[in-house]
Design an enzyme around this catalytic site. Structure first.
Site, PDB file in Angstrom:
ATOM      1  N   GLU A  30      -2.068  -8.686   4.062  1.00  0.00           N
ATOM      2  CA  GLU A  30      -1.861  -8.529   4.582  1.00  0.00           C
ATOM      3  C   GLU A  30      -4.248  -8.830   5.560  1.00  0.00           C
ATOM      4  O   GLU A  30      -3.451  -9.636   6.532  1.00  0.00           O
ATOM      5  CB  GLU A  30      -1.406  -7.860   5.578  1.00  0.00           C
ATOM      6  CG  GLU A  30      -1.855  -6.678   6.624  1.00  0.00           C
ATOM      7  CD  GLU A  30      -1.996  -5.284   4.737  1.00  0.00           C
ATOM      8  OE1 GLU A  30      -3.042  -4.841   4.987  1.00  0.00           O
ATOM      9  OE2 GLU A  30      -1.940  -5.909   3.568  1.00  0.00           O
ATOM     10  N   HIS A  61      -3.447  -4.955   0.084  1.00  0.00           N
ATOM     11  CA  HIS A  61      -3.989  -5.548   1.551  1.00  0.00           C
ATOM     12  C   HIS A  61      -3.741  -6.991   1.663  1.00  0.00           C
ATOM     13  O   HIS A  61      -4.803  -7.173   2.017  1.00  0.00           O
ATOM     14  CB  HIS A  61      -5.043  -4.505   2.361  1.00  0.00           C
ATOM     15  CG  HIS A  61      -4.495  -3.562   2.428  1.00  0.00           C
ATOM     16  ND1 HIS A  61      -3.656  -2.341   3.284  1.00  0.00           N
ATOM     17  CD2 HIS A  61      -5.337  -2.212   1.665  1.00  0.00           C
ATOM     18  CE1 HIS A  61      -3.836  -1.186   2.928  1.00  0.00           C
ATOM     19  NE2 HIS A  61      -4.549  -1.036   2.483  1.00  0.00           N
ATOM     20  N   CYS A  96       0.459  -0.711   0.116  1.00  0.00           N
ATOM     21  CA  CYS A  96      -0.015  -0.200   0.323  1.00  0.00           C
ATOM     22  C   CYS A  96       0.941   1.091  -0.304  1.00  0.00           C
ATOM     23  O   CYS A  96       1.885   1.503  -0.972  1.00  0.00           O
ATOM     24  CB  CYS A  96      -0.889   0.135   1.161  1.00  0.00           C
ATOM     25  SG  CYS A  96      -2.512   1.254   0.614  1.00  0.00           S
TER      26      CYS A  96
END
Length: 256
Positions: free
Chosen positions: A224, A222, A115
């Site tokens: 994660e 994203h 990001c």
């Protein structure tokens, strides 16, 4: 529970204000993905790089994970006059991540930039950023939807075309869906970077550093957030963790 030989990974902190005092912190989602999926131990580095030699940190770790953040890269770093449309800023984080990425690339340390991280990686290589891209002709609205539930805001909903062979090898696919949530994006691609994936509107969603001595990948989305449940998100963190283990093992072998 990771064993004592698990790789150590540097994660830059963001500077936030709580109760009138500055705090140096990192979003937990990145830390748990690093621990549980990549199999590495994340170490949060304070954004006080004017007061210590970042190289002393890089000598002790086996990788660098650049997280996303609420703040944006200060436009002065890519030759643009700052405005309210570019805010908020965190210049201490800017300085830290610049030093961490430069050092990681120079040393061949595995680098994963997510990001804000991909934007910092692009700026490091002389590239520029565009802000409020949803207002540009032909662009999608990449911002997260207004919704009280965080899982809904971060839901996987956007198609991405994987163009680069490096990322294809990691993901095992040319077409994936991701949770890409941003209002800024790469404008001019940085020198020496290679586009690995793009959105349907042409927005660059992933880059690699072909000349790097080790793993070096940046993604705009994203991974994660759903790293423990989404196969493509997990694949990115596992590839990063594997690269960190190879780096650590190579250091150990060289020391024998």
């Amino acid at each position: 529970m990771l064993d004592a030989k698990a790789p150590l990974v540097a994660v830059p902190s963001d500077v936030q204000s709580f109760n009138g005092a500055p705090w140096h912190a990192s979003p937990q989602q990145y830390l748990t993905a690093a621990l549980r999926v990549a199999g590495v131990v994340p170490l949060i580095v304070p954004a006080l790089s004017d007061d210590f030699e970042v190289g002393s940190v890089l000598e002790r770790v086996d990788g660098v994970l650049i997280s996303g953040a609420v703040s944006n890269v200060h436009p002065s770093r890519y030759g643009v006059e700052p405005s309210a449309r570019h805010e908020p800023f965190d210049t201490r984080r800017d300085a830290l991540t610049d030093a961490l990425m430069r050092g990681a690339l120079a040393a061949g340390l595995p680098l994963l930039a997510i990001c804000r991280g991909i934007q910092e990686l692009n700026v490091l290589h002389g590239g520029t950023l565009a802000t409020e891209i949803q207002e540009l002709d032909g662009r999608m609205d990449h911002r997260s939807p207004e919704h009280p539930e965080r899982d809904t805001r971060y839901a996987i909903r956007q198609d991405v075309l994987v163009e680069g062979e490096s990322l294809k090898r990691i993901l095992g696919s040319s077409n994936i869906r991701v949770n890409s949530l941003h209002r800024q994006a790469i404008d001019r691609l940085g020198d020496g970077l290679k586009v690995e994936a793009s959105a349907p509107d042409g927005t660059i969603e992933a880059v690699s550093v072909p000349g790097a001595r080790g793993f070096a990948l940046g993604v705009q989305w994203h991974p994660e957030y759903f790293a423990e449940t989404d196969q493509h998100s997990a694949a990115i963190f596992r590839a990063f963790g594997d690269a960190c283990r190879v780096y650590r093992n190579n250091l150990a072998a060289a020391a024998e």
